[in-house]
Design an enzyme around this catalytic site. Structure first.
Site, mmCIF file in Angstrom:
data_model
loop_
_atom_site.group_PDB
_atom_site.id
_atom_site.type_symbol
_atom_site.label_atom_id
_atom_site.label_comp_id
_atom_site.label_asym_id
_atom_site.label_seq_id
_atom_site.Cartn_x
_atom_site.Cartn_y
_atom_site.Cartn_z
ATOM 1 N N TYR A 65 -8.224 -7.702 2.328
ATOM 2 C CA TYR A 65 -8.385 -7.147 0.986
ATOM 3 C C TYR A 65 -8.012 -8.232 -0.023
ATOM 4 O O TYR A 65 -6.836 -8.573 -0.163
ATOM 5 C CB TYR A 65 -7.478 -5.937 0.785
ATOM 6 C CG TYR A 65 -7.845 -4.713 1.597
ATOM 7 C CD1 TYR A 65 -9.083 -4.591 2.211
ATOM 8 C CD2 TYR A 65 -6.934 -3.671 1.755
ATOM 9 C CE1 TYR A 65 -9.400 -3.465 2.963
ATOM 10 C CE2 TYR A 65 -7.256 -2.542 2.484
ATOM 11 C CZ TYR A 65 -8.486 -2.448 3.086
ATOM 12 O OH TYR A 65 -8.798 -1.325 3.820
ATOM 13 N N PRO A 213 -12.998 10.060 0.692
ATOM 14 C CA PRO A 213 -12.887 11.520 0.608
ATOM 15 C C PRO A 213 -13.944 12.178 -0.259
ATOM 16 O O PRO A 213 -14.166 13.396 -0.156
ATOM 17 C CB PRO A 213 -11.492 11.737 0.010
ATOM 18 C CG PRO A 213 -11.180 10.460 -0.700
ATOM 19 C CD PRO A 213 -11.819 9.383 0.126
ATOM 20 N N LEU A 214 -14.634 11.419 -1.104
ATOM 21 C CA LEU A 214 -15.717 11.982 -1.916
ATOM 22 C C LEU A 214 -17.026 11.220 -1.717
ATOM 23 O O LEU A 214 -17.973 11.432 -2.466
ATOM 24 C CB LEU A 214 -15.337 11.958 -3.405
ATOM 25 C CG LEU A 214 -14.330 13.017 -3.861
ATOM 26 C CD1 LEU A 214 -14.028 12.856 -5.341
ATOM 27 C CD2 LEU A 214 -14.851 14.418 -3.591
ATOM 28 N N PRO A 219 -26.112 15.821 -4.802
ATOM 29 C CA PRO A 219 -25.857 16.568 -6.044
ATOM 30 C C PRO A 219 -25.519 18.034 -5.824
ATOM 31 O O PRO A 219 -24.587 18.556 -6.446
ATOM 32 C CB PRO A 219 -27.168 16.400 -6.811
ATOM 33 C CG PRO A 219 -27.689 15.068 -6.364
ATOM 34 C CD PRO A 219 -27.325 14.975 -4.913
#
Length: 288
Positions: A65, A213-214, A219
């Site tokens: 990272y 998580p999303l 839509p």
């Protein structure tokens, strides 16, 4: 409130490894594209200190990272580390000048990655190392690299091993080589391909750690999630995280953010109660 929420969410234990079910993923502390230094270095350090102050003991990171930036921030902000803090890192990829994430799973690359994590975090031993697989779901492709990490564990450089971005077959292959403490895969209320693996991990005492998580909501799925969130007076992200905590007692969360306000918002997801009516809608999202 924050510490109480973390405590209420509970912990997961495997031998001498204990992690809060609400953890923190440090990837977003690097610059845009997970490359270079953060726009606000002091703010990034403050977020890490707020993570520990909140009672979180599960800190997820990687030396790639930045690259290297996030581990250096963790060391600057938190070393010497609190006794209960467990730093979970991953190996198996590297960063190139074009900011790509190619696989890096040769024995030489893995040994170097483990030693680099040890050096930059200033640790004598790594609590848990996940082997991240890239571009392959075949069990045979995981076996060699995982054996390398198992040997490093036997040498005392790693306490626990996990796997990331893997198939169920790869998890079984890893278990045939050494104990697997965690599986870290893409999974959320809409992306449910790992449903059976989530349940198998819970049965076997393996922590399942979902990322994104999303991520991947269509839509119509996002609209359903938003509707539940409005009804509960929460954000869509909080509801998505609360659903994951409800989905299995073996699920651990590592939502990331570079904002203290968003950190507290993520933690508050553990206090969101999902009534049966909400669960029916959320469970149906994965099949819709």
């Amino acid at each position: 409130m924050t510490l109480e929420t973390i405590t209420a969410a509970g912990t997961w234990k495997s031998g001498d490894l204990e992690l809060t079910r609400i953890g923190y993923g440090a990837m977003q502390l690097a610059g845009p594209g997970v490359w270079g230094p953060p726009p606000d270095r002091d703010g990034a350090l403050a977020v890490l200190r707020a993570v520990v102050a909140a009672g979180i003991t599960h800190l997820d990171t990687s030396d790639y990272y930045g690259p290297y930036v996030v581990n250096e921030l963790i060391r600057e902000a938190l070393h010497p580390y609190p006794a209960r803090l467990r730093i979970v890192t991953k190996v198996g990829a590297r960063r190139t000048a074009d900011r790509a994430w190619p696989a890096a799973v040769s024995a030489e690359e893995l040994v170097r990655a483990v030693h680099d994590n040890l050096e930059r975090l200033d640790l004598p031993v790594l609590d848990l190392v996940n082997l991240r697989m890239t571009g392959t779901r075949a069990a045979a492709d995981l076996a060699g690299p995982f054996r390398v990490l198992a040997e490093l564990r036997d040498q005392g450089l790693i306490r626990h091993l996990g796997v990331s971005n893997v198939s169920a077959e790869q998890v079984r292959a890893a278990q045939g080589i050494a104990p697997v403490s965690t599986v870290q895969n893409h999974y959320n209320v809409a992306s449910r391909a790992d449903d059976a693996l989530v349940d198998r991990c819970a049965e076997q005492g393996i922590a399942y750690v979902p990322f994104c998580p999303l991520g991947g909501l269509r839509p119509v799925q996002a609209e359903a999630l938003d509707a539940v969130a409005r009804e509960l007076g929460s954000t869509a992200r909080q509801v998505a995280l609360a659903w994951l905590l409800h989905r299995s007692p073996g699920i651990l969360l590592i939502p990331g953010t570079s904002s203290i306000a968003h950190l507290h918002e993520n933690i508050a997801a553990a206090a969101v109660t999902l009534p049966e009516s909400a669960l029916r809608v959320l469970d149906a999202i994965g099949g819709g």
